[in-house]
Scaffold this motif. Structure first.
Motif, mmCIF file in Angstrom:
data_model
loop_
_atom_site.group_PDB
_atom_site.id
_atom_site.type_symbol
_atom_site.label_atom_id
_atom_site.label_comp_id
_atom_site.label_asym_id
_atom_site.label_seq_id
_atom_site.Cartn_x
_atom_site.Cartn_y
_atom_site.Cartn_z
ATOM 1 N N LEU A 28 0.798 -1.144 -0.056
ATOM 2 C CA LEU A 28 0.055 0.042 -0.009
ATOM 3 C C LEU A 28 0.739 1.249 0.100
ATOM 4 C CD1 LEU A 28 -2.831 -1.226 2.588
ATOM 5 C CD2 LEU A 28 -2.852 -1.102 -0.031
ATOM 6 N N GLY A 29 2.203 0.908 0.457
ATOM 7 C CA GLY A 29 3.019 2.381 0.182
ATOM 8 C C GLY A 29 2.822 3.346 1.315
ATOM 9 N N LEU A 30 2.425 2.928 2.458
ATOM 10 C CA LEU A 30 2.038 3.762 3.743
ATOM 11 C C LEU A 30 3.071 3.759 4.530
ATOM 12 C CD1 LEU A 30 -1.562 2.669 4.196
ATOM 13 C CD2 LEU A 30 -0.923 4.583 3.014
ATOM 14 N N PRO A 31 3.276 5.020 5.245
ATOM 15 C CA PRO A 31 4.545 5.095 6.532
ATOM 16 C C PRO A 31 4.207 3.970 7.428
ATOM 17 C CG PRO A 31 3.408 7.059 5.804
ATOM 18 C CD PRO A 31 2.381 6.146 5.210
ATOM 19 N N HIS B 247 -9.002 0.128 3.345
ATOM 20 C CA HIS B 247 -9.836 -1.202 3.233
ATOM 21 C C HIS B 247 -8.613 -2.137 2.816
ATOM 22 C CE1 HIS B 247 -12.314 -4.115 1.420
ATOM 23 N NE2 HIS B 247 -13.417 -3.525 1.768
ATOM 24 N N ALA B 248 -8.603 -3.206 3.358
ATOM 25 C CA ALA B 248 -7.596 -4.329 3.281
ATOM 26 C C ALA B 248 -7.640 -4.979 2.085
ATOM 27 C CB ALA B 248 -8.020 -5.566 4.372
ATOM 28 N N VAL B 249 -8.650 -4.800 1.057
ATOM 29 C CA VAL B 249 -8.727 -5.377 -0.001
ATOM 30 C C VAL B 249 -8.235 -4.489 -1.133
ATOM 31 C CG1 VAL B 249 -9.985 -6.676 -1.667
ATOM 32 C CG2 VAL B 249 -10.352 -7.213 0.590
ATOM 33 N N THR B 250 -8.939 -3.227 -1.143
ATOM 34 C CA THR B 250 -8.826 -2.358 -2.350
ATOM 35 C C THR B 250 -7.703 -1.228 -1.981
ATOM 36 O OG1 THR B 250 -10.374 -0.746 -1.343
ATOM 37 C CG2 THR B 250 -11.209 -2.399 -2.787
ATOM 38 N N GLY B 251 -7.383 -1.139 -0.698
ATOM 39 C CA GLY B 251 -6.394 -0.066 -0.143
ATOM 40 C C GLY B 251 -6.975 1.354 -0.061
ATOM 41 N N THR B 252 -8.249 1.336 -0.329
ATOM 42 C CA THR B 252 -9.019 2.888 -0.647
ATOM 43 C C THR B 252 -8.873 3.267 1.090
ATOM 44 O OG1 THR B 252 -11.263 1.950 -0.584
ATOM 45 C CG2 THR B 252 -10.107 2.439 -2.574
ATOM 46 N N SER B 253 -9.141 4.473 1.249
ATOM 47 C CA SER B 253 -9.297 5.221 2.663
ATOM 48 C C SER B 253 -10.694 5.058 2.910
ATOM 49 C CB SER B 253 -8.996 6.708 2.676
ATOM 50 O OG SER B 253 -7.450 6.880 2.350
#
Length: 612
Positions: free
Chosen positions: A64-67, A103-109
């Motif tokens: 997901l490229g998140l910190p 979201h754990a599947v789509t990665g959307t906030s």
């Protein structure tokens, strides 16, 4: 220090006492309440939002490229999986969260919608939902003072007025609140003095209460020390009797009285039927209840405040401040014929827009002998009643326009009013009571005046008197000038008619009376008749707000006073009698002094007795 301690003690005890009563009431509630209903959760159920893991293919968190977070959780919201990334770890769940939910599947906030919040709220509620109302609420939140994050508030419209709060970032049900829960929270607020709604008992109100309690203790200790030093505080299981010599300096009469040693002089003499004037009810603030004590009698703070240095040196003390136990002799300046009586109202009539003439008859048919200018002390009982103004005559109603009836409540008190008539004029006692109305008709009316003016015919009231302190100098042949205004008319009218109708004097007499309008000229017809039948009497009414038809003097009494004083006549041969509002009295007295009038020729009734 003693006076300050009494003031601090009074106000601190009021504050502490009110809160103690609140604690008593809320503590009783906590013992009697239904604890399950008071939580507000009687219609709440657990909401399971966990979905089936096998229905989802989770994205790796790294993709997901998140910190990188300090903590990572998998949470479920309405059956959908979400990653909860926490970048701070606060101690409480209500604290402001530095987090990200995707979201754990789509990665959307993640964003909780209004529809989602309603669905979660309904799932958590077992009752009947009618017409729900949904709103987004940012902190601070009244029901959740510790909550630092935004919530959805869902009002379910049920019979208990239930509100469900859903965390806008996690979908978690934060709380249920209904009428029972709100009542409990109110009781907690009162009990913990959380008046700033901090959700904690560690607040400034608690600190203030502690400080007030401290000052209450210290001021009470100071007061106790003063009472012990003055021998006014004594522990006794019974009241000892003591023989005291009572002497009257005006007639050299002496008698021995058996008095209760632990009572004050004021109280003990009243029990024996010897009444000393007092308009403050024994509080040491009016300075009226003077007597001459033993030369070695102590001097208490109230004595110093109310009596002059010369009076203290002569042995004068306040009878409300000294116990009989410290005295062997009591001297009164004069023997009073005051009595404790009950008066029945037989007449009540407006004689000016704001002054009622009240006539009373003693219930015991007692014959009261007194000098004109005397006053009675009315014992106003603790009361709650409706002060109405529906008996105002039509000609005066314009003055009362906008004045609404008031529900008054007050403790018992004492008020003094001068008698309008002289003793042999009638067996009744007449009073001209000015109904003390608030400035601009805003606020409460006066306690004494409203109570007396609200009495119905046949009502009875307790009174003490008459007390004669303001009267005409006996056997005088001097010219007399009476100056008054407003309800200051009462003692002046009594003295003038006593002198002409009872004693048939021929002293040149001038009466200057100030009022606002023609309708405020109290007893005008009586004085004009006296003037027409007696060449020694001159009546001069003065109006400050006259109509265009007024032919008399205009302005204020102090403005025209010099016009009626002949500078060629000996000023020592003129006696001045003043009664009226304080400001008028001060101005008149100052002007008289500038004219060279000595204080020994100025007699005043300055309304220092409380008559409101």
């Amino acid at each position: 220090m003693y006076k300050l301690s009494k003031t601090v003690h009074k106000w601190a005890s009021l504050f502490v006492g009110i809160q103690l009563l609140i604690w008593l009431a809320t503590g009783l509630y906590f013992n009697l309440m239904d604890h399950e209903k008071a939580t507000g959760n009687n219609n709440r159920q657990h909401v399971s939002q966990i979905g089936n893991h096998q229905d989802f293919v989770f994205k790796p968190i790294k993709s997901l490229g998140l910190p990188a977070p300090k903590a990572l959780n998998l949470v479920w919201i309405l059956g959908e999986p979400y990653y909860q990334l926490k970048y701070e770890l606060p101690a409480h769940a209500e604290a402001l969260q530095d987090q990200l939910v995707v979201h754990a599947v789509t990665g959307t906030s993640f964003q909780l919608t209004e529809r989602d919040a309603l669905k979660i709220a309904k799932q958590s509620f077992t009752g009947t939902v009618t017409e729900p109302i949904i709103s987004f609420v940012q902190p601070p939140i009244d029901n959740l003072p510790k909550q630092k994050t935004a919530v959805w508030k869902v009002q379910l419209g049920d019979v208990d007025n239930t509100e469900v709060f859903v965390n806008a970032y996690t979908g978690e049900v934060v709380g249920h609140f209904n009428d029972d829960r709100r009542l409990r929270d109110l009781m907690f607020t009162l009990h913990f003095m959380d008046y700033n709604n901090q959700g904690s008992f560690n607040n400034w109100w608690i600190i203030l209460f502690g400080a007030a309690t401290f000052f209450l203790s210290i001021s009470g200790l100071i007061w106790l020390v003063e009472l012990v030093k003055s021998q006014q505080f004594k522990i006794s299981f019974y009241k000892e009797n003591k023989a005291v010599q009572l002497h009257y300096s005006d007639n050299s009469k002496t008698e021995t009285l058996i008095l209760k040693s632990n009572d004050t002089v004021l109280e003990s003499l009243a029990i024996k039927g010897v009444f000393i004037p007092s308009s403050c009810g024994g509080g040491g603030t009016c300075g009226k209840c003077k007597f001459i004590a033993n030369k070695d009698a102590s001097i208490w703070p109230a004595d110093r405040q109310q009596l002059s240095k010369e009076e203290l040196e002569q042995g004068y003390r306040l009878s409300c401040q000294h116990n009989v136990s410290e005295l062997e002799n009591i001297t009164l300046a004069k023997q009073l014929n005051a009595k404790h009586i009950y008066l029945t109202l037989v007449s009540s009539e407006f004689v000016t827009p704001f002054i009622k003439e009240l006539k009373f008859e003693p219930t015991s048919n007692a014959v009261l002998n007194y000098r004109a200018g005397a006053y009675m002390q009315f014992h106003i009982p603790a009361s709650q009643y409706e002060a109405t103004f529906d008996d105002v005559p039509e000609g005066y109603q314009s003055f009362w326009k906008g004045m609404a009836s008031q529900t008054l409540q007050h403790d018992k008190t004492v008020r003094s009013y001068s008698i309008v008539n002289f003793d042999t004029e009638t067996h009744q006692l007449t009073f001209a009571v000015r109904w003390q109305v608030p400035v601009n008709k805003i606020g409460e009316v006066g306690i004494g005046s409203s109570y007396l003016c609200s009495l119905s015919l046949g009502d009875t009231i307790e009174a003490t008197g008459p007390f004669s302190e303001f009267y005409a100098r006996p056997n005088s042949l001097n010219r007399r000038v009476f100056i008054g205004a407003g309800s200051g008319m009462a003692p002046l009218r009594a003295i003038i008619f006593e002198q002409f109708n009872k004693y048939d004097v021929s002293n040149p007499t001038l009466f200057i009376f100030g009022a606002r309008t023609e309708k405020d000229l109290l007893y005008k017809d009586e004085f004009q008749k006296l003037e027409s039948t007696n060449s020694s009497f001159n009546y001069v009414p003065v109006l400050s707000q006259p109509s265009s038809n007024w032919q008399g003097r205009e302005g204020y009494v102090q403005d025209i006073l010099e016009d009626y004083i002949n500078q060629d006549e000996p000023l020592t041969d003129i006696e001045f009698y003043l009664c009226g509002p304080a400001a008028m009295m001060i101005e008149v007295e100052n002007k008289l002094h500038l004219l060279g009038i000595d204080s020994v020729n100025i007699f005043k009734d300055d309304f220092s007795r409380n008559s409101k």
